[in-house]
Design a protein around this motif. Structure first.
Motif, PDB file in Angstrom:
ATOM      1  N   LYS A  51       3.080   1.570  -3.615  1.00  0.00           N
ATOM      2  CA  LYS A  51       3.907   2.178  -2.572  1.00  0.00           C
ATOM      3  C   LYS A  51       4.788   3.326  -3.074  1.00  0.00           C
ATOM      4  O   LYS A  51       5.353   4.075  -2.268  1.00  0.00           O
ATOM      5  CB  LYS A  51       4.772   1.122  -1.908  1.00  0.00           C
ATOM      6  N   TYR A  67       5.872   1.269   7.404  1.00  0.00           N
ATOM      7  CA  TYR A  67       5.026   1.357   8.602  1.00  0.00           C
ATOM      8  C   TYR A  67       5.110   2.738   9.247  1.00  0.00           C
ATOM      9  O   TYR A  67       6.125   3.433   9.134  1.00  0.00           O
ATOM     10  CB  TYR A  67       5.420   0.270   9.598  1.00  0.00           C
ATOM     11  N   LEU A  68       4.042   3.104   9.927  1.00  0.00           N
ATOM     12  CA  LEU A  68       3.952   4.404  10.587  1.00  0.00           C
ATOM     13  C   LEU A  68       4.724   4.385  11.910  1.00  0.00           C
ATOM     14  O   LEU A  68       4.984   3.316  12.467  1.00  0.00           O
ATOM     15  CB  LEU A  68       2.483   4.755  10.865  1.00  0.00           C
ATOM     16  N   TRP A  95      -2.964   1.162   8.429  1.00  0.00           N
ATOM     17  CA  TRP A  95      -2.473   2.254   7.598  1.00  0.00           C
ATOM     18  C   TRP A  95      -0.978   2.070   7.344  1.00  0.00           C
ATOM     19  O   TRP A  95      -0.215   1.772   8.241  1.00  0.00           O
ATOM     20  CB  TRP A  95      -2.718   3.605   8.270  1.00  0.00           C
ATOM     21  N   ARG A  96      -0.605   2.216   6.056  1.00  0.00           N
ATOM     22  CA  ARG A  96       0.799   2.092   5.645  1.00  0.00           C
ATOM     23  C   ARG A  96       1.228   3.388   4.962  1.00  0.00           C
ATOM     24  O   ARG A  96       0.409   4.198   4.561  1.00  0.00           O
ATOM     25  CB  ARG A  96       0.985   0.901   4.689  1.00  0.00           C
ATOM     26  N   ARG A  97       2.558   3.542   4.812  1.00  0.00           N
ATOM     27  CA  ARG A  97       3.099   4.791   4.293  1.00  0.00           C
ATOM     28  C   ARG A  97       3.725   4.585   2.915  1.00  0.00           C
ATOM     29  O   ARG A  97       4.478   3.640   2.680  1.00  0.00           O
ATOM     30  CB  ARG A  97       4.146   5.322   5.278  1.00  0.00           C
ATOM     31  N   ARG A  98       3.381   5.524   1.992  1.00  0.00           N
ATOM     32  CA  ARG A  98       3.995   5.519   0.661  1.00  0.00           C
ATOM     33  C   ARG A  98       5.292   6.336   0.681  1.00  0.00           C
ATOM     34  O   ARG A  98       5.628   6.987   1.669  1.00  0.00           O
ATOM     35  CB  ARG A  98       3.033   6.106  -0.367  1.00  0.00           C
ATOM     36  N   SER A 102       2.229   9.951   1.946  1.00  0.00           N
ATOM     37  CA  SER A 102       0.782   9.715   2.053  1.00  0.00           C
ATOM     38  C   SER A 102       0.539   8.316   2.598  1.00  0.00           C
ATOM     39  O   SER A 102       1.434   7.468   2.587  1.00  0.00           O
ATOM     40  CB  SER A 102       0.100   9.897   0.694  1.00  0.00           C
ATOM     41  N   GLN A 103      -0.668   8.094   3.027  1.00  0.00           N
ATOM     42  CA  GLN A 103      -1.000   6.820   3.656  1.00  0.00           C
ATOM     43  C   GLN A 103      -2.074   6.069   2.867  1.00  0.00           C
ATOM     44  O   GLN A 103      -2.894   6.682   2.175  1.00  0.00           O
ATOM     45  CB  GLN A 103      -1.491   7.053   5.095  1.00  0.00           C
ATOM     46  N   TRP A 105      -4.626   2.262   3.210  1.00  0.00           N
ATOM     47  CA  TRP A 105      -5.044   1.153   4.069  1.00  0.00           C
ATOM     48  C   TRP A 105      -4.681  -0.160   3.366  1.00  0.00           C
ATOM     49  O   TRP A 105      -5.223  -0.477   2.315  1.00  0.00           O
ATOM     50  CB  TRP A 105      -6.553   1.210   4.341  1.00  0.00           C
ATOM     51  N   ASP A 129      -4.092  -2.747  -1.673  1.00  0.00           N
ATOM     52  CA  ASP A 129      -4.553  -1.413  -1.268  1.00  0.00           C
ATOM     53  C   ASP A 129      -6.089  -1.430  -1.144  1.00  0.00           C
ATOM     54  O   ASP A 129      -6.802  -1.522  -2.146  1.00  0.00           O
ATOM     55  CB  ASP A 129      -4.104  -0.383  -2.315  1.00  0.00           C
ATOM     56  N   THR A 131      -7.783   1.077   0.461  1.00  0.00           N
ATOM     57  CA  THR A 131      -8.116   2.409   0.977  1.00  0.00           C
ATOM     58  C   THR A 131      -9.549   2.801   0.681  1.00  0.00           C
ATOM     59  O   THR A 131     -10.268   3.295   1.579  1.00  0.00           O
ATOM     60  CB  THR A 131      -7.156   3.461   0.386  1.00  0.00           C
TER      61      THR A 131
END
Length: 528
Positions: A51, A67-68, A95-98, A102-103, A105, A129, A131
């Motif tokens: 993250k 979270y977005l 999808w999560r946020r760093r 950036s995102q 999965w 992760d 992604t």
């Protein structure tokens, strides 16, 4: 990593410090400890790696930071906490946020932590992760979507998915275009619906599936039936589809409409056949020009020479002028016959729409009137049953009746008896002629007499131009009458043949198609 795995690790570690150190150093999973409101209390190395936040940056922050905006607006983080508090755990992927925006999965599991009294005092949150896995799945899904869209939108081929019993499960726009059914009309029905009645009765669709099941593929060409009942010439490939265990789980069926190509091929074959036929006629014409027409011409030249040499002998000159006139008439008759035959060949290539319904009973009545004096003179009897109505050119069919009746009257010794009858027959019943016939049902019209007959070995010769079995001194004529009959019958998509025996008369069989039929289908190509 799930809560069960964490418990197992605790038991294996034996000491709390050792367990904590192990959790902190795990890098493939983000393991977070939260209070009962979702604020972060602890943070491992894996969480920092995935993250992007250091422990100092994230401790005390609410876990919803990952979270977005859409998820925050929908209240997803709160729902997950509520579910975990109620059920002991909650899982989610998305999808999560760093930290850097950036995102990725993430697959997350939130597990409720209880005190000794069973009260929720916090939560553990394990995130992985995924992604790269998500991208691979999306790529595969997009590829499948593009493939299915491509198949669905192809219009030149009918692509159909069948189950193991031949029931239609999928249907593209090309299939709708070629066969006329919408997907809602055809799904769930057997693919046998596209086959002709005779193909279904013969078991062709089942044989195709069996061939594909045994050999992996079945290829065939033949006529198929559209929704509106019309037919098209299709080439089909049925391919067996196998499951992981190797068993057949269904079939793909690809059909291409080759009707125009088939028509072009058939027209080319017909044109080639017509050229071959015309070449034969040219050979016969060449024979006529070199033999039959030369004969009266030679006589004319000979008689003219004799007249010049005996010009003073009036009796001689008169006699040979008469012979010269007879030879000239003979040549004129031959030329007229050739022109008549040539005209029939031209008529055969004219538009068939010019044909009309013709009552053969009326033609017979007219022929009786035309031959009335000859019938009385020869004491002939014509016995006729009820004759059908056919489609054709009245003048030609009238000439057919006239020629055949004239032939029976001519080649008889005494008291001719002519029988004319009609029966309905199928194409398969017409011996040695089936390949020439295009329809399923025909009228068989027989002209039988008690005349002199002929050897059966000449049954083909007598229909050729100027081929005579008897001398001109015995029976008058040009030798073209039966050739004209054959041409007329062929003009009407029929055939004519004969059966005879010397001294026992002859029977001429004329086969004409029954009105209102669709042309019989060309034999379908074998299953490969």
């Amino acid at each position: 990593m799930t809560n069960d795995l964490i418990k197992a690790l605790k038991k294996a570690a034996g000491k709390t410090d050792l367990y904590r150190k192990m959790i902190e150093e795990i890098e493939d999973y983000a393991i977070i400890l939260m209070d009962k409101h979702g604020f972060i209390q602890d943070w491992n190395r894996g969480a920092q790696k995935i993250k992007g936040y250091t422990e100092e940056e994230i401790i005390g922050k609410h876990f919803s930071i990952f979270y977005l905006p859409d998820d925050l607006e929908s209240g997803l983080p709160g729902r997950l906490i509520t579910e975990a508090r109620k059920n002991g755990r909650a899982g989610s992927e998305g999808w999560r946020r760093r930290k850097d925006g950036s995102q990725f999965w993430g697959s997350i599991t939130i597990t409720a932590i209880h005190d000794d009294e069973g009260e929720v005092i916090g939560f553990s949150k394990v995130t992985r992760d995924l992604t790269e896995k998500k991208k691979a799945e999306d790529k595969l899904r997009m590829s499948e979507q593009r493939y299915h869209k491509m198949v669905a939108e192809i219009q030149d081929y009918a692509i159909t998915l069948l189950d193991e019993n031949g029931i239609i499960e999928n249907w593209n726009s090309g299939a709708e275009k070629i066969k006329g059914y919408t997907a809602s009309e055809i799904l769930g029905k057997s693919f046998e619906i596209f086959y002709t009645k005779s193909d279904r009765e013969s078991g062709l669709p089942k044989r195709l599936l069996q061939t594909a099941r045994e050999k992996g593929k079945a290829i065939q060409e033949g006529y198929r039936v559209r929704k509106d009942g019309s037919r098209f010439w299709g080439t089909i490939v049925i391919t067996a589809l196998h499951g992981n265990d190797g068993k057949v789980i269904g079939f793909s069926k690809v059909t291409r409409d080759l009707t125009q190509q088939k028509l072009a091929e058939d027209q080319l074959k017909a044109y080639t056949k017509e050229l071959e036929f015309q070449n034969i006629e040219l050979e016969q014409f060449a024979y006529v020009a070199s033999h039959d027409l030369q004969e009266p011409l030679r006589k004319i030249q000979t008689f003219a020479h004799l007249i010049l040499e005996n010009y003073d002998d009036k009796e001689f000159v008169k006699r040979y002028f008469e012979k010269l006139g007879m030879s000239a008439k003979r040549m004129s008759d031959l030329v007229k016959s050739l022109l008549e035959y040539s005209r029939l060949s031209k008529d055969m290539n004219e538009d068939s729409s010019k044909q009309i319904k013709v009552d053969l009973n009326e033609l017979l009545s007219e022929a009786r009137q035309d031959f009335e004096l000859l019938i009385q003179e020869r004491k002939a009897v014509i016995i006729a049953g009820k004759l059908p109505v056919v489609r054709g050119k009245r003048t030609q069919l009238g000439q057919l009746f006239s020629n055949l009746i004239s032939n029976s009257l001519k080649f008889s010794k005494e008291d001719p008896v002519i029988r004319i009858e009609s029966t309905l027959v199928k194409r398969e019943e017409i011996v040695n002629e089936k390949e020439k016939l295009k329809y399923k049902n025909y009228y068989k019209i027989t002209f039988s007499d008690n005349g002199i007959g002929f050897e059966q070995q000449y049954d083909k010769v007598i229909f050729s131009l100027f081929q005579r079995l008897h001398g001109k001194q015995d029976y008058a004529g040009t030798g073209i009458g039966l050739a004209l009959c054959k041409k007329i019958v062929e003009n009407h998509e029929g055939v004519i043949n004969t059966v005879s025996e010397p001294g026992k008369g002859a029977t001429f069989n004329v086969y004409l198609p029954v009105i209102g039929q669709v042309k019989a289908l060309t034999a379908e190509r074998d299953v490969k």
